[in-house]
Design a protein around this motif. Structure first.
Motif, PDB file in Angstrom:
ATOM      1  N   SER A  10     -32.810  12.617 -10.975  1.00  0.00           N
ATOM      2  CA  SER A  10     -31.691  13.134 -11.687  1.00  0.00           C
ATOM      3  C   SER A  10     -31.057  14.332 -11.129  1.00  0.00           C
ATOM      4  N   LEU A  11     -29.848  14.717 -10.983  1.00  0.00           N
ATOM      5  CA  LEU A  11     -29.604  15.897 -10.722  1.00  0.00           C
ATOM      6  C   LEU A  11     -27.802  15.955 -10.934  1.00  0.00           C
ATOM      7  N   GLU A  12     -27.282  17.477 -10.568  1.00  0.00           N
ATOM      8  CA  GLU A  12     -26.095  17.673 -10.807  1.00  0.00           C
ATOM      9  C   GLU A  12     -25.943  18.701 -10.115  1.00  0.00           C
ATOM     10  N   VAL A  13     -25.070  18.807  -9.034  1.00  0.00           N
ATOM     11  CA  VAL A  13     -24.057  19.506  -8.231  1.00  0.00           C
ATOM     12  C   VAL A  13     -22.936  20.546  -8.536  1.00  0.00           C
ATOM     13  N   PRO A  14     -22.992  21.851  -9.585  1.00  0.00           N
ATOM     14  CA  PRO A  14     -21.712  22.159  -9.426  1.00  0.00           C
ATOM     15  C   PRO A  14     -20.341  22.513  -8.738  1.00  0.00           C
ATOM     16  N   LYS A  15     -19.498  22.070  -9.357  1.00  0.00           N
ATOM     17  CA  LYS A  15     -18.128  22.099  -8.517  1.00  0.00           C
ATOM     18  C   LYS A  15     -17.918  23.367  -7.895  1.00  0.00           C
ATOM     19  N   GLY A  16     -17.303  23.333  -6.725  1.00  0.00           N
ATOM     20  CA  GLY A  16     -17.059  24.661  -5.883  1.00  0.00           C
ATOM     21  C   GLY A  16     -18.475  25.372  -6.296  1.00  0.00           C
ATOM     22  N   GLU A  17     -20.129  24.438  -5.895  1.00  0.00           N
ATOM     23  CA  GLU A  17     -20.542  25.695  -5.398  1.00  0.00           C
ATOM     24  C   GLU A  17     -21.510  24.773  -4.099  1.00  0.00           C
ATOM     25  N   PHE A  18     -22.214  25.541  -3.770  1.00  0.00           N
ATOM     26  CA  PHE A  18     -23.579  25.654  -2.917  1.00  0.00           C
ATOM     27  C   PHE A  18     -24.764  25.477  -3.462  1.00  0.00           C
ATOM     28  N   TRP A  19     -25.432  24.127  -2.839  1.00  0.00           N
ATOM     29  CA  TRP A  19     -27.138  24.039  -3.208  1.00  0.00           C
ATOM     30  C   TRP A  19     -27.629  23.269  -1.880  1.00  0.00           C
ATOM     31  N   MET A  20     -29.046  23.689  -1.954  1.00  0.00           N
ATOM     32  CA  MET A  20     -29.835  22.849  -0.936  1.00  0.00           C
ATOM     33  C   MET A  20     -30.872  22.022  -1.656  1.00  0.00           C
ATOM     34  N   LEU A  21     -31.756  20.984  -1.077  1.00  0.00           N
ATOM     35  CA  LEU A  21     -32.203  20.529  -1.570  1.00  0.00           C
ATOM     36  C   LEU A  21     -33.152  20.333  -0.003  1.00  0.00           C
ATOM     37  N   LEU A  22     -34.777  20.654  -1.645  1.00  0.00           N
ATOM     38  CA  LEU A  22     -35.921  21.070  -0.255  1.00  0.00           C
ATOM     39  C   LEU A  22     -36.805  20.436  -1.062  1.00  0.00           C
ATOM     40  N   GLY A  23     -38.087  20.019  -0.090  1.00  0.00           N
ATOM     41  CA  GLY A  23     -39.107  19.065  -0.089  1.00  0.00           C
ATOM     42  C   GLY A  23     -39.690  18.610   0.950  1.00  0.00           C
ATOM     43  N   THR A  24     -41.222  18.459   0.838  1.00  0.00           N
ATOM     44  CA  THR A  24     -41.864  18.246   2.090  1.00  0.00           C
ATOM     45  C   THR A  24     -41.589  16.973   3.108  1.00  0.00           C
ATOM     46  N   ASN A  25     -41.545  16.293   4.025  1.00  0.00           N
ATOM     47  CA  ASN A  25     -41.470  15.243   4.976  1.00  0.00           C
ATOM     48  C   ASN A  25     -41.319  13.627   3.934  1.00  0.00           C
ATOM     49  N   GLY A  26     -40.549  13.029   3.712  1.00  0.00           N
ATOM     50  CA  GLY A  26     -41.198  11.658   3.027  1.00  0.00           C
ATOM     51  C   GLY A  26     -41.119  12.220   1.933  1.00  0.00           C
ATOM     52  N   SER A  27     -40.045  13.326   1.396  1.00  0.00           N
ATOM     53  CA  SER A  27     -39.611  13.528  -0.512  1.00  0.00           C
ATOM     54  C   SER A  27     -38.777  12.643  -0.682  1.00  0.00           C
ATOM     55  N   GLY A  28     -38.534  12.662   0.218  1.00  0.00           N
ATOM     56  CA  GLY A  28     -37.363  11.600  -0.241  1.00  0.00           C
ATOM     57  C   GLY A  28     -35.752  11.849  -0.112  1.00  0.00           C
ATOM     58  N   LYS A  29     -35.679  13.417   0.895  1.00  0.00           N
ATOM     59  CA  LYS A  29     -34.568  13.951   0.722  1.00  0.00           C
ATOM     60  C   LYS A  29     -33.375  13.645   1.388  1.00  0.00           C
ATOM     61  N   SER A  30     -33.646  13.331   2.551  1.00  0.00           N
ATOM     62  CA  SER A  30     -32.579  12.964   3.294  1.00  0.00           C
ATOM     63  C   SER A  30     -32.467  11.456   2.757  1.00  0.00           C
ATOM     64  N   THR A  31     -33.283  10.344   2.746  1.00  0.00           N
ATOM     65  CA  THR A  31     -33.153   9.282   2.044  1.00  0.00           C
ATOM     66  C   THR A  31     -31.981   9.970   0.305  1.00  0.00           C
ATOM     67  N   LEU A  32     -31.683  10.177  -0.245  1.00  0.00           N
ATOM     68  CA  LEU A  32     -30.842  10.277  -1.454  1.00  0.00           C
ATOM     69  C   LEU A  32     -29.516  10.444  -1.299  1.00  0.00           C
ATOM     70  N   LEU A  33     -29.479  11.770   0.263  1.00  0.00           N
ATOM     71  CA  LEU A  33     -28.519  12.035   0.919  1.00  0.00           C
ATOM     72  C   LEU A  33     -27.640  10.871   1.650  1.00  0.00           C
ATOM     73  N   ARG A  34     -28.005  10.570   1.458  1.00  0.00           N
ATOM     74  CA  ARG A  34     -27.578   8.696   2.415  1.00  0.00           C
ATOM     75  C   ARG A  34     -27.432   8.265   1.007  1.00  0.00           C
ATOM     76  N   LEU A  35     -28.084   7.661   0.198  1.00  0.00           N
ATOM     77  CA  LEU A  35     -27.184   7.082  -0.962  1.00  0.00           C
ATOM     78  C   LEU A  35     -26.003   7.887  -1.550  1.00  0.00           C
ATOM     79  N   LEU A  36     -26.274   8.564  -1.702  1.00  0.00           N
ATOM     80  CA  LEU A  36     -24.882   9.674  -2.086  1.00  0.00           C
ATOM     81  C   LEU A  36     -23.823   9.161  -1.407  1.00  0.00           C
ATOM     82  N   ALA A  37     -23.876   9.099  -0.036  1.00  0.00           N
ATOM     83  CA  ALA A  37     -22.994   9.141   0.931  1.00  0.00           C
ATOM     84  C   ALA A  37     -22.740   7.458   1.107  1.00  0.00           C
ATOM     85  N   GLY A  38     -23.398   6.551   0.651  1.00  0.00           N
ATOM     86  CA  GLY A  38     -23.173   5.006   0.131  1.00  0.00           C
ATOM     87  C   GLY A  38     -23.806   4.895   1.742  1.00  0.00           C
TER      88      GLY A  38
END
Length: 227
Positions: free
Chosen positions: A33-61
């Motif tokens: 669970s997470l939220e990114v405020p409107k009009g802000e620049f947030w980053m997503l960190l984590g080691t390889n395999g932590s799920g970063k890119s998977t989460l982004l692809r889920l957000l993009a559909g």
């Protein structure tokens, strides 16, 4: 809304209890669970395999979750790690215009959108430049310009500096920060480079598919440097 964002802007991206597993059963995200405020620049960190890119692809559909809720306010643009995977036209201007084909705009409207988008990423002089003649950083800017031309309000970027030289890396992240602040775009940027945290408003840390920490980028940087 989470306590961390209760007094800030409304979220442009909201994820609730998101779970995702690959077909063979490997679980990648666990009640994230997470939220990114409107009009802000947030980053997503984590080691390889932590799920970063998977989460982004889920957000993009591009992927579908097993369970949970995703809400994104506004049209999205997605920037891949390798820009060659998304630039499909022979020239800069044609590629930026490509995403506008379904909007039924006049030729003049398309030209205006393309020129405004290229100016936003400081590539207005390269409209007729062949894509193959661009540097990696310029290609990433063309990909971002394509999203701006479509008036995207949310920008998802999956390690866009991974293939760039150090100077181009920081130049691109500074450019995205400028766009976020000047155009009220919301950006979520996947990275593992701690120096890029100097440019964002906040950051999330994923560990083994779960949100381990969030908030001030300097604090998160200190936590990671202490490991």
């Amino acid at each position: 809304m989470s306590d961390a964002l209760a007094n800030g802007p409304a979220p442009a991206i909201s994820v609730r209890e998101l779970c995702f597993s690959w077909p063979k059963g490997e679980q990648v995200l666990k009640s994230c669970s997470l939220e990114v405020p409107k009009g802000e620049f947030w980053m997503l960190l984590g080691t390889n395999g932590s799920g970063k890119s998977t989460l982004l692809r889920l957000l993009a559909g591009l992927l579908q979750p097993n369970s949970g809720e995703i809400r994104v306010e506004g049209q999205m643009g997605f920037v891949f790690q390798n820009p060659d995977h998304q630039l499909v036209m022979p020239t800069v201007g044609a590629d930026v215009a490509f995403g506008l084909v379904e909007e039924k705009l006049s030729f003049g409207q398309v030209k205006t959108r393309v020129r405004e988008a290229l100016a936003a990423v400081n590539l207005e002089m390269l409209e007729r430049r062949p894509i193959y003649a661009l540097s990696g950083g310029q290609k990433q800017r063309v990909a971002i310009a394509g999203a701006i031309a479509r008036h995207c309000e949310v920008l998802l970027l999956d390690e866009p500096t991974a293939l760039l030289d150090p100077d181009s890396q920081l130049d691109l992240v500074a450019q995205v920060r400028s766009l976020v602040k000047s155009r009220a775009i919301t950006a979520l940027w996947v990275t593992h480079r701690l120096d890029e945290l100097n440019y964002c408003d906040g950051a999330f840390l994923l560990e083994q598919g779960e949100l381990a920490d969030k908030g001030d980028p300097e604090r998160l940087k200190g936590r990671l440097l202490a490991l």
